[in-house]
Structures are given as structure tokens and as C-alpha cells.
Design a protein around this motif. Structure first.
Motif, short mmCIF file in Angstrom:
data_model
loop_
_atom_site.label_atom_id
_atom_site.label_comp_id
_atom_site.label_asym_id
_atom_site.label_seq_id
_atom_site.Cartn_x
_atom_site.Cartn_y
_atom_site.Cartn_z
N ASP A 1 0.84 -1.19 0.00
CA ASP A 1 0.00 0.00 0.00
C ASP A 1 0.88 1.25 0.00
OD1 ASP A 1 -0.96 -0.12 3.43
OD2 ASP A 1 0.06 1.54 2.46
N ALA B 1 -7.90 1.19 3.64
CA ALA B 1 -7.39 1.72 2.39
C ALA B 1 -8.28 1.31 1.24
CB ALA B 1 -5.96 1.24 2.17
N ASN C 1 -11.34 4.81 1.48
CA ASN C 1 -10.46 5.83 0.90
C ASN C 1 -11.28 6.98 0.35
OD1 ASN C 1 -11.53 4.81 -1.45
ND2 ASN C 1 -9.81 3.43 -1.79
N LYS C 2 -10.57 7.96 -0.15
CA LYS C 2 -11.24 9.17 -0.65
C LYS C 2 -12.19 8.85 -1.79
CE LYS C 2 -7.72 12.46 0.57
NZ LYS C 2 -6.46 13.00 0.06
N TYR D 1 -4.38 6.19 -10.09
CA TYR D 1 -4.66 5.38 -8.91
C TYR D 1 -3.99 4.01 -9.05
CZ TYR D 1 -7.50 3.92 -4.97
OH TYR D 1 -7.94 3.51 -3.76
#
Lengths: 200, 1046
Positions: free
Chosen positions: B293, B891, B895-896, B989
Motif C-alpha cells: 500500500d 485503504a 479511501n477518498k 490510482y
């Protein structure tokens, strides 16, 4: 001879100067009363083997000086003590009033968290009593201590005081270690200590 | 049992009279059958009554039950052995109380069964048999009924976390027996062998009336292939299996599978005469493989970076070296391996769904039955804190000394060194000295700027010619030393980093955290103290730079301490309590609740303080002396030889007036309290030594006297000081100050000569015990000369004590250094663990472990049980696992990109925690998602997965702009809020999530109730389970025929 001794316990005697700490100890260890006993310098030390409910226990009793100036020195010896005897003189209110200081001292310097404390009201043979039994009881209850009135001179209450204290220590798990097996009592008394680390 | 006893004896008599059973020629096969029958009887599965066993537990299903099994060995012809295993579902026992109740019920049941079976055996009449058969006709065995039961479809995991056996999963069976070859045996590879076993089963079933299906495992064990048989109520079910490594294209979708199913059911059936119900589960892989990560990637990068030659930017100097401030924590790999999403559609009619290669009605968005499977690698991951602790503990066994390892004070290394040392050195050299040019550049920067305290390091290093052979390069070493002793240098970057740290601190400053930490006896649990920092560095160096690095930093540390002692500069960061730190005037005695190393360094600080004071006094007296000299040149020696002379000054060393009391012999003079020597600070080991000296004297009266003498030094010192401060004083004066309770009132009766009245007059005198001639106090008093403290012998010899400490520090071998630092390291580790747990709000899971860890650590450190430290690491590992898993799950789901709204947050958090808890229990956890696609979690997953689909394509297909548009449109249609920025962001990403448009695995269960083998047969349950993925193709069919009407 040492083989059948269950454990060795360290016990402190503390309190204002002249309340009869050394006399109590002498009465307990040698069954004597010596009016000629001089004021303790620093710390002194006596050993006695006691039989409590069939368990032979070796007691290492540390007698301390009560004078203010010695208080920078004596607390170093509090470490590792399983029991503490706080002594005051029933014929002197001042020695009773100072007990709080001694308790504080004990909190600060004794490193065993559940040390067993006993309050001994000494010199009950004296005619000019200033502190009543009720006051002593009240104080002991407030600070969860054992309480007994005693006289080193007349022998009253001395032996039983030490016996009660030792019995109480032996009943407190985790406070003492069994010398013969080397096993810590805590392990057998609280099962979750041995348990595998579960998540929930 | 008592009921059928007479019958049995009757039977026996019959045998005796009429025939002799000769089993001497029984074949291996017959014996094998007997073994199976025996076991069936033993397990009480030997009649239809056994079916009733489960009657009370009809409501047990895969979700609320728990799988149990028992196994026995079977022997076929001496050399071939099999195991017979009975799998059965039991009610999950919620708690002990239930357990007790259940077992009681069981007992009751057992009694009734015994009774039933005895009546059964005894009733041989035709009528009874008919009735029985009628019953059988009406009630097919439960196992057959289970084939059509839909509640157990696709239930992989029961609630109690036991994994469903695959046979149960395929057929929905709650109880069954399996005969498997033992592992070392050759498996049943030919059809004829399989048939031999199957026919044995058939015989056994008919002989015992067992209603439970019995399977035999065929082909190689890892292919999981079973053939089976179940009989009862004049019905017979054959369990058959097909297994391929590839999927035949004509059977890869529902129509093909239906075709197979129908053909197995029989040609006499027309499509309209029966209905096939279909249940489907599609599983999508929504994350594949392992990856680091982002945070851990950074960590790794920074580690790598530090050993590369990099162009440095001034203000980023901290970043080129590994993090020396914190213990690294967490797993190195992502501990979540893969995530699957399964969607279930149950009980569909075969004719209403379309499922083909080009189009499928089965859209995950329309399923309300979702579940998520998380495969974790918790046991395989490497955890940074855990492994660094293990590695550090490994060093315990090294008896090699510091100077042996790296040479005395870093000077040239002896070439005759033992090979172990050479090897160690080479290893560490390769690792750590590769960045010399970067270091040199750093050096320049370090030495620009004002030096507040000149460092010992630089002086020592200037002399050192063989610097390059040391494991830690100079730049890094200086960096560490600056961090440990921040007062030595002030650098801007340091301040900024400090600010950052403070920010983190503030975040953690919530009440709960503080409360917990204070529970931990705050003083010992912190990462801020000098020694905590030092030990964290040692641990880090050991992790990345082998043993010699420990030695080098240790040596450097001692040098710095030595320098500080010699220059009388207080060592910072030893006392966390700010109150204590401010009391600069008095000595802080070593804190005996800390570890020995900490006490020693604190002791060193006492020495330094004492030295400071002494030097100050010397300076002052020198000044005074100068002044005196100027006044009177003849009196040079007065301060040094005054013991023999009459003091010029009448008193010396007064501290303050002692109340209003005056001297007894000279009532015009007040009593003064003298300046006294402070008591000797002592470390644990000194104290023990001291105590043992006292104890070893024994407990006789003489011993008591000797003890008093040994300890009278401070009394003597006080008496001397008192005498110096109060000339013409007597013991009584001293006692009034020192031991007021020995100054007692004595009442005397006096007759007043004038009035003749009795008056009581109070007189004070020394107590009885002080008056005893020759008592210690009198003796000491008589021996005491008036000497003020500053001319007395020092009770606390700081020079001697400091040297002793340095000697001790230098004498430690690597193993001993490790041993001494372990308590600090573990307290820091606990602190780090707790910090991590707190940040993620995982207390509900980790607190019990942490509490246990703390409890054990306190015990182990107190008792110095060095060998037991290994046990502690396991607890640290558990915590690291929890935290790492949580981080990984967070995560992925929080996450966002997930854009969780505040409404959803509580539910998502709850889900994430549930997922965590399940994952910790087992390697592969399956968790139901409420309301499937339409629930909060389902919507969240849809958002995450759609994005990943895009990402994947954009990354691997290098889209054309028009393709880009079409995809963008598709996003817009799903989620209008997406804008261009976000799409661009998504392209970067890094999560390697795969699209879920194609299922990773497809499962179908086809079911029907059909008359077989003839149209006039009774209807019986038929079922076929199908599994299709790119690794295998499996069909598991259960086809029942009527054996009465055919």
C-alpha cells in the motif's frame, strides 16, 4: 532446615521516632522488652521463621529510624516489601497525626502494588492514652489496613499482629513467590493470564 | 435393552440348533463390508430412526450450525486402508449453560432411541413391516429432502466460522459419510475399483438400513471427486460427479447445463411436465494479488533512498535517512490478498432468465444477496515491529564486546580479528557505507551553523583515520546523535519536524488516550525520553545494519555521555515529569521504577549535577579567596587546614534559624539548622548491594550495632555540620532539632515555699534511651568535630560513582547491551502499538491483548526474565496483525474515492470492523452484505468497483480519446457527480483492482422433483450443482430413482 520454608517475606516497620518500632520487633523476635534500646540509626534488620497454618514462612523484618532526617535514606529499603507495619504511640496524638505522611511515603517508595498494610497502636499499657481505639480503627478502615492494639512491654497483641499480617500476605495472590517450586502464584490463580492471545 | 434380551437368547438357541455360520472363507471384500456396517452401528446410524435424531434439529442450517466429524480407519485386504468419516451438523452452543441443557436433552433422546430400536427389532410381524414401509413411502429420508432445501444454498461458512465440507456445499446435505483412501495409499483410480467400494456401500446400507448418504472419494485426492449412494423409502439417490480442468464451451452457460441436467433425468420427460428451479451465485474478483500500500511503499522507498546517492534539498534532510524517531510498525506486504464479491439469485425459474456469453440477465446490481470474501495473508506477512524485535532479541546471545567488534573508540581495526567479527563487519559495511558521498555532502551542511555545544563525536572522529570501515557512516551517525541530544545543535529542519510531531501529539491528546497511557504508569511508557529514542535507534540500526551498528552507536553514546560528564553538561531527556525537571537545585535520585540502564544514566546526571555545584562553589571560594588575598595576604591556608586551628569565624554553614529555640548553654544564641549533605542517590544494583551487606551481617545484637555504625556516616556528617553552625552547642540542642521526640517533658512536683501548694513544673530532658551511657548517638556526638558540609568528606563521591558507571557501560557485551535495553524497547513497542490501535479506534479488539501484554511486560521486566521476552513478541504480532489488516481494509473501503457520506459512515465503519473481526478469525472470511446491491455497503462497493473498472482499462489499454469518452459517459450515467479531474486522478490510482464485468466464478444449482425412472414412479428430488471458473469445471449431481415403482 530451609527446605520446607514456603517463602521469604519482606516486612517493614515504619512510624514516628520513639513509638516503639524496635521494641515491637524485639518482642516479636526474641520475646524481650529492653528499656535500654537505643534509637535506631538508618535501618536495622531481624529474621524470624513463623509457622502460619502449617506454612513455614521466613520473615525478614526491616526496622527503620523514625527521625525526619533519615527519611532520605530509609525509603530505599522499602522496595520489594510485601507487608508494612505502621506504628503509632497511643500516648502521643502527634505520632497518630503523622500517619498520613508515612502512608504517602509507602505509596511512593514501595513497588509492590498490593502491599499489605497493618496499623499497630503501641504502648497501650501506658496510663496517659491520647488516641482512642475507635480513632485507630477508623483510620485503618479508611486506608484498608489491618488494625491491632498492642504493647511491646506487656507482650499484648504483638505476636498476633505479625501472624495476621503474614496470613494476609499469603492470601494475596501475586504478592509472593513460592520458593520451593519457583512458580509464580499469579499464573495459577488467574487463568486468563495463561490463555492464548485471543482477539475478542 | 432389557426388552429384547430374551429374544436374543432365543435367536442364539435357534442358531445352535439349526445351522452353523461359517465365516472362515469370507473374502476381503466381505470383511470390508462388515467393517463399514460395524461403524454405522457404532455411530447409531443404523436405521431410519437415526433420521429422527435430527428431527428436533430440523431448524439447524448451515448458517446457525456447526460442523463436526468423527473418523475411523477401515482395512481392505490387509494392505489397503481407508478412512470412514462421519460429518454432521450440530447446533452451535452459544454458551456453557446451553451446552449443559443440550447434553441433557441428548441423554433423554438416547434413551428413547434405545427403546425404539428394541421395539423395532422385536417386531418382525408382516403387519408392522408394512406399516413401516408405508411410513417410508410417505417420508423420504431427510438427506434426500435436503437436496431440495434452498436455505443452505451457497453457504460456505457457518456462523461459528467452521468451513462447510465441499460435499455438503454441493448437495446441501446436513449429514453424510465419506470413505477416503488414506494419504499414503494409492487412490481409487479405476471405475471398477470405485464400483467395488460402491457396491460394498450398497450392501452396508441395505444391511443396516442407514439413511445417510455414503460417499467414496475417487481419483486423486486433490481433485475432490466423490461418488455416493443414499437409499431409503424405496428411493435410491446416486451422487455423481464431473470434473475438468477446463470448461467445455457448450456447457459454460446455463442453457448447456440445463441440457445436461434434463438428459440425466430421462428422455421420457417432456419439457412441460416438470419445472427446474435455478439458483445462481456469481463471484467477482474485485482485488487480485498482493501489492504494497502506498504508505508502506513510501517507507520502503525512504529506506532504499537513504542508501543511494541523492541530490539533497536542504530542508528535506530528514527524509533521506530512515525514520529514526519511531519504531516501524505494520506489515511489509499488504495483508489482504484478494477480495471477492459474490452475488446470489435464488430460486429462479429456468425459462425466465437468459444467461449466455453475450448477454446475461444476471446483473449484480439486481441481486439483494451479496457477500464479500476476503483472503488474508496474516500468517504469511512479515511485520516490521515483530521482526525487528525478534532480530534484536537474537543479538542477546552475542557475547562479543563492543571494542572487539569495532575496535577501541573506533580506531584502526586489528586484522587478526576472529572470523565471526569479520563476517559481521563485512555484512554491515556493505549495507551501510555505500552512501559515503551523500554523507560527505551532508557533513558540510551539518557543520554550517552555530554550535551550541561542541560535540564529542567530532573531536573523536577527527583523530579517527579508519572511519570508512565503521558500519554507520559519519553523516548518519551525526544525524542520530543530533536527534538524541537536541541541545547539542539547533537546526531549522529539526524544529519543523518537531512541530510536525507535536501536531500528531495533539491529535492523540484526547482524554481517553491520556487516561490509558497514565494507566500504563506514564513515566515508563513514552517514546520521548533520551533512552527511548536511543533504543529505538539501536533497534533500527540492528534491523538494517547488523550487530556492528549497535556497537558503534553504543560507543558513540558513551563518548557523548563521557563528554557531557567532563564538561558538566546535564544529560537531557531523562525525566518526563516536567515538575521534576524544573527543580534544578536538588538532585533527582534515580527512579527505581525504571530499568537499570535508565537509573545508571540518571545517576550519571546526579554526578554531573554534583560536579556542577562543586565547581560553582570552587569558583566562588576561589573568588573569595582572591578577595581575601587582596585584603590579607598572610591567611592563605585558612580554608584548608582549619580543623587543627581555632576557626576564625564563630559559625559556618548555617541554613536557617530553627524556630525560636536558643542554645541551652548559651540562651542568647539561637539554634541554627545547618546545611547538610544530601543523601547518596542509589541505583537499584547499588541498593541491592548495600542491603545485602546489611543483611549479611546477620541478626544478632552485635550485627545490629555494626549496622548502626555503618550507617552512622550521615548522622556524623549532620552532627558535625550542626556543631559548626552552632558553636557551644550540646547533644540536647542537637536532639531537639534532630529527634524532637527524644526531648521529653518530665513533670516534677514542687512545693511552693510561700503558699505551701503543690505545683507541677514541667522540665524537659533527654529521653531515657538517649541518656544511656555509651549509646551510639552519644558516641557519635562525642566524636563529631565542628566541620561544615563543604569541608566534610563527601558522602556521595560523584567522581567515583561516575567512573563506576562508565566502567559498567563499557564492560557490556553486545548481548548485555541488548538485555539492558530490552525493557525500554518493549515499553516503546507497547506505546507504539497503543498509538496505532488508538489511531484506528481498534481498542475494542486490541485492548485485551494490550492489557495482557502490559501485564506480562511489567512482570518480565521487573523480574528480569530475559528468556521470556520472546513470548511478548507474539502479543505484539497479534496487535500488528490487527492494525495492518485494518489499515489495509480501510485503504480499500474507506479511501477518498469511496466518497462516504456522513449518513453512511457509521454503517460503513461497522461493516469494516465486522469484516476485520471475521478476517482475524480465519484466513478466508465470507461476510454477508445486507440488502445486497441496494444496501449502503452494496452502493459503496458499486462505486469502488466501477472506478476500478475504468482505472484498469485506462491503465492497460491506453485508451483512445473516443473510447475515453464513451467510458466517461458510462461513468456519468452511473454517477453524475464525477468530473474530469476525478477521472484523471483515477488514472493514476495504483490499486490493481480488476473490473467486475466478468464473473471470476459462476455457480448454479439446478433442482427439480421428477418421476424417475418411469413416468408412473413417485416424484423424487433431483439436483445438480455446477461450478465454472477458469481453473475448473465441476458438476455434482444427485439423481434419485424410485425402486418400488419402475
Amino acid at each position: 532446615m530451609d527446605d520446607d520454608i514456603l517463602t521469604t517475606l519482606k516486612i517493614l516497620i515504619i512510624g514516628e521516632s520513639g513509638v516503639g518500632k524496635s521494641s515491637l520487633l524485639l518482642r516479636f523476635t526474641d520475646d524481650l522488652f529492653d528499656p535500654q534500646l537505643s534509637a535506631t540509626i538508618g535501618v536495622d534488620f531481624k529474621v524470624k521463621t513463623l509457622n502460619v497454618e502449617g506454612n513455614k514462612t521466613k520473615l525478614a523484618i526491616w526496622d527503620t529510624a523514625g527521625q525526619e532526617r533519615f527519611r532520605t535514606l530509609t525509603p530505599s529499603y522499602y522496595r520489594g516489601a510485601q507487608g508494612a507495619i505502621l506504628v503509632y504511640d497511643v500516648s502521643s496524638r502527634e505520632t497518630f497525626a503523622k500517619l498520613d505522611n508515612w502512608l504517602n511515603e509507602l505509596e511512593t517508595f514501595a513497588n509492590k502494588p498490593d502491599i499489605v498494610k497493618m496499623l499497630v497502636a503501641n504502648k497501650i499499657d501506658k496510663p496517659n492514652r491520647e488516641v482512642t481505639k475507635e480513632e485507630g480503627l477508623k483510620f485503618a478502615r479508611k486506608h484498608s489496613m489491618l488494625f491491632i492494639e498492642a504493647s511491646a512491654k506487656t507482650k499484648e497483641g504483638v505476636e498476633i499482629a505479625f501472624e495476621e499480617l503474614v496470613e494476609k500476605i499469603l492470601q494475596t495472590p501475586g504478592l509472593w513467590e513460592n520458593r520451593s517450586t519457583g512458580l509464580n502464584v499469579t499464573n495459577t490463580s488467574s487463568p486468563n493470564q495463561n490463555g492464548n492471545c485471543g482477539y475478542c | 435393552m432389557s426388552v429384547n434380551k430374551p429374544l436374543e437368547t432365543e435367536d442364539a438357541e435357534d442358531h445352535e440348533i439349526f445351522d452353523i455360520n461359517d465365516f472362515t472363507t469370507a473374502s476381503d471384500w466381505e470383511r470390508f463390508v462388515v467393517q463399514i456396517e460395524e461403524l454405522i452401528n457404532e455411530w447409531k446410524l443404523n436405521s431410519n430412526i437415526s433420521d429422527n435424531l435430527i428431527d428436533g434439529d430440523r431448524d439447524i442450517n448451515f448458517e446457525n450450525g456447526e460442523w463436526q466429524h468423527k473418523t475411523e480407519t477401515l482395512q481392505f485386504a490387509e494392505e489397503i486402508s481407508f478412512t470412514l468419516t462421519y460429518y454432521y451438523l450440530t447446533k452451535k452452543n452459544e454458551n456453557d449453560k446451553n451446552n449443559l441443557n443440550n447434553s441433557k436433552k441428548d441423554q433423554v433422546k438416547n434413551i428413547s432411541i434405545d427403546f425404539d430400536s428394541s421395539t423395532n427389532q422385536s417386531n418382525n410381524s408382516q403387519l408392522e413391516a408394512d406399516e413401516n414401509s408405508v411410513n417410508l413411502v410417505n417420508l423420504p429420508p431427510k438427506s434426500m429432502a435436503d437436496l431440495l432445501n434452498k436455505t443452505n444454498d451457497f453457504q460456505n461458512v457457518t456462523s461459528s466460522q467452521t468451513i462447510t465440507p465441499s460435499i455438503a456445499y454441493w448437495y446441501g446435505l446436513c449429514r453424510f459419510l465419506v470413505i477416503s483412501p488414506t494419504r499414503n495409499n494409492s487412490f481409487i483410480d479405476t471405475e471398477s475399483r470405485a464400483n467395488v467400494i460402491l457396491s460394498s456401500i450398497s450392501i452396508a446400507i441395505n444391511n443396516t438400513g442407514c439413511l445417510i448418504p455414503i460417499f467414496v472419494q475417487v481419483n486423486s485426492i486433490n481433485r475432490d471427486m466423490y461418488l455416493g449412494l443414499c437409499e431409503g423409502s424405496a428411493l435410491k439417490t446416486h451422487f455423481q460427479i464431473v470434473h475438468f480442468n477446463y470448461t467445455p464451451p457448450q456447457y459454460s452457460f446455463l442453457p448447456g447445463l440445463l441440457e445436461i441436467f434434463k438428459s440425466k433425468l430421462g428422455n421420457h420427460l417432456t419439457n412441460s411436465s416438470f419445472l427446474i428451479s435455478v439458483s445462481v451465485r456469481f463471484t467477482y474478483l474485485i482485488q487480485e494479488g498482493t501489492f504494497l500500500d502506498s504508505q508502506q511503499m513510501n517507507m520502503k522507498a525512504s529506506l532504499d533512498k537513504s542508501f543511494q546517492d541523492l541530490d539533497l534539498v536542504d530542508d528535506r534532510i530528514d527524509e533521506i535517512y530512515p525514520d529514526i524517531k519511531n519504531l516501524s510498525f505494520g506489515s511489509i506486504q499488504d495483508c489482504v490478498d484478494s477480495i471477492y464479491l459474490s452475488c446470489i439469485w435464488s430460486n429462479l425459474s429456468e425459462d425466465i432468465i437468459v444467461d449466455s456469453e453475450s448477454y446475461s440477465d444476471l446483473n449484480p446490481q439486481h441481486s439483494n444477496d451479496w457477500c464479500i470474501t476476503l483472503n488474508n495473508l496474516l500468517d504469511k506477512c512479515e511485520y516490521q515491529l515483530t521482526s525487528s524485535l525478534y532480530k534484536y532479541l537474537d543479538e542477546l546471545k552475542r557475547t562479543i564486546s563492543v571494542s572487539q567488534l569495532i575496535g577501541p573508540t573506533g580506531l584502526s581495526i586489528n586484522s587478526n580479528m576472529d572470523p565471526q567479527v569479520e563476517e559481521l563487519k563485512n555484512k554491515s559495511l556493505q549495507k551501510l557505507t555505500s552512501s559515503s558521498s551523500a554523507a560527505r555532502r551532508l557533513d558540510k551542511m551539518y557543520f554550517v551553523g552555530s554550535n551550541i555545544v561542541e560535540k564529542a563525536t567530532s573531536r573523536m572522529k577527527a583523530l579517527n583515520t579508519s572511519e570508512n570501515q565503521l558500519p554507520i557512516d559519519k553523516g548518519f551517525l551525526d544525524f542520530i546523535m543530533d536527534y538524541l541530544f537536541p541541545d547539542a545543535k539547533l537546526r531549522q529542519s529539526k524544529e519543523t519536524s518537531k512541530q510536525n510531531k507535536n501536531q500528531i501529539k495533539d491529535d492523540l491528546n484526547s482524554e481517553k488516550f491520556l487516561k490509558k497511557i497514565s494507566l500504563l504508569k506514564s513515566s515508563s511508557f513514552s517514546n520521548d525520553g533520551l533512552l527511548n529514542k536511543f533504543v529505538i535507534c539501536l533497534n533500527l540500526l540492528n534491523r538494517i545494519g547488523q550487530t556492528a551498528a549497535i556497537a558503534q552507536l553504543w560507543q558513540e553514546f558513551i563518548l557523548e555521555l563521557r563528554y557531557r560528564y567532563e564538561s558538566a553538561i546535564i544529560i537531557p531527556g531523562l525525566d518526563n515529569d516536567p515538575k521534576k525537571q524544573n527543580q534544578d537545585s536538588s538532585l533527582i535520585p534515580p527512579d527505581l521504577s525504571r530499568c537499570l540502564l535508565h537509573q545508571k544514566i540518571q545517576m550519571l546526571n546526579c554526578c554531573i549535577k554534583k560536579k556542577q555545584e562543586r565547581e560553582l562553589i570552587e569558583k566562588e571560594s576561589a573568588k573569595k579567596l582572591d578577595n581575601e588575598k587582596q585584603k590579607n595576604n598572610s591567611d592563605e591556608d585558612e580554608f584548608f587546614d582549619c580543623e587543627d586551628e581555632q576557626p576564625i569565624l564563630p559559625f559556618e554553614g548555617r541554613l536557617k534559624k530553627f524556630g525560636d529555640l536558643t542554645l541551652l548553654n548559651k540562651p542568647s544564641e539561637y539554634i541554627y539548622v545547618p546545611i547538610t549533605q544530601e543523601s547518596t542517590p542509589m541505583t537499584e544494583d547499588m541498593l541491592e548491594q548495600h542491603a545485602s551487606v546489611l543483611v549479611n551481617l546477620g541478626s544478632s545484637d552485635d550485627a545490629s550495632l555494626l549496622r548502626a555504625k555503618i550507617q552512622s556516616a550521615s548522622l556524623l556528617s549532620d552532627m558535625q555540620a550542626f556543631k559548626a553552625a552552632n558553636p557551644e552547642c550540646v547533644l540536647e540542642d542537637f536532639v531537639r532539632w534532630y529527634s524532637p521526640r527524644d526531648w521529653v517533658a518530665v513533670e516534677e512536683k514542687q512545693i511552693d515555699p510561700e503558699t505551701n501548694e503543690e505545683k507541677i513544673i514541667k522540665k524537659y530532658e533527654l529521653s531515657h534511651r538517649m541518656k544511656i551511657p555509651g549509646n551510639m548517638w552519644v558516641d557519635v556526638w562525642n566524636n563529631a568535630k565542628p566541620v561544615p558540609v563543604r569541608r566534610q568528606k563527601r558522602l556521595f563521591d560523584d567522581t567515583k560513582e561516575a567512573e563506576k558507571i562508565f566502567e559498567w557501560l563499557n564492560s557490556l557485551s553486545i548481548g548485555q547491551i541488548v538485555e539492558q535495553t530490552l525493557p525500554i524497547l518493549f515499553y516503546s513497542a507497547i506505546y507504539t502499538c497503543y498509538e496505532e490501535v488508538f489511531k484506528l479506534d481498534l481498542n475494542f479488539l486490541a485492548d485485551p491483548i494490550i492489557d495482557l501484554l502490559i501485564e506480562k511486560t511489567i512482570k518480565i521486566t521487573r523480574n528480569n526474565e530475559t528468556k521470556k521476552y520472546h513470548d511478548l513478541v507474539n502479543y505484539v504480532k497479534s496487535i500488528e496483525q490487527i492494525v495492518s489488516l485494518m489499515k489495509s481494509i480501510n485503504a480499500k473501503f474507506m479511501n477518498k474515492k469511496a466518497r462516504i457520506s456522513s449518513d453512511e459512515e457509521p454503517e460503513v465503519k461497522q461493516f469494516v470492523k465486522k469484516l476485520l473481526k471475521h478476517s482475524l478469525d480465519q484466513e478466508s472470511c465470507e461476510l454477508k452484505i445486507e440488502n445486497g446491491a441496494h444496501g449502503t455497503i452494496g452502493k459503496l462497493l458499486s462505486r469502488l468497483c466501477v472506478r476500478n473498472k475504468i482505472t484498469h482499462k485506462s491503465k492497460y489499454n491506453r485508451m483512445q480519446s473516443n473510447e475515453y469518452k464513451s467510458i466517461k459517459n458510462s461513468i456519468d450515467s452511473i454517477d453524475d457527480q464525477d468530473d474530469n479531474d476525478e477521472i484523471e486522478e483515477m488514472e493514476n490510482y495504483t490499486n490493481l483492482l480488476l473490473p467486475y464485468d466478468k464473473p471470476f466464478k459462476r455457480e448454479y444449482i439446478l433442482r427439480s422433483s421428477v418421476s424417475r425412472p418411469a413416468p408412473y414412479s413417485r416424484q423424487s428430488p433431483q439436483r445438480m450443482y455446477c461450478l465454472i471458473n477458469n481453473l475448473e469445471f465441476r458438476l455434482a449431481g444427485a439423481f434419485t430413482e424410485d425402486t418400488m415403482f419402475f
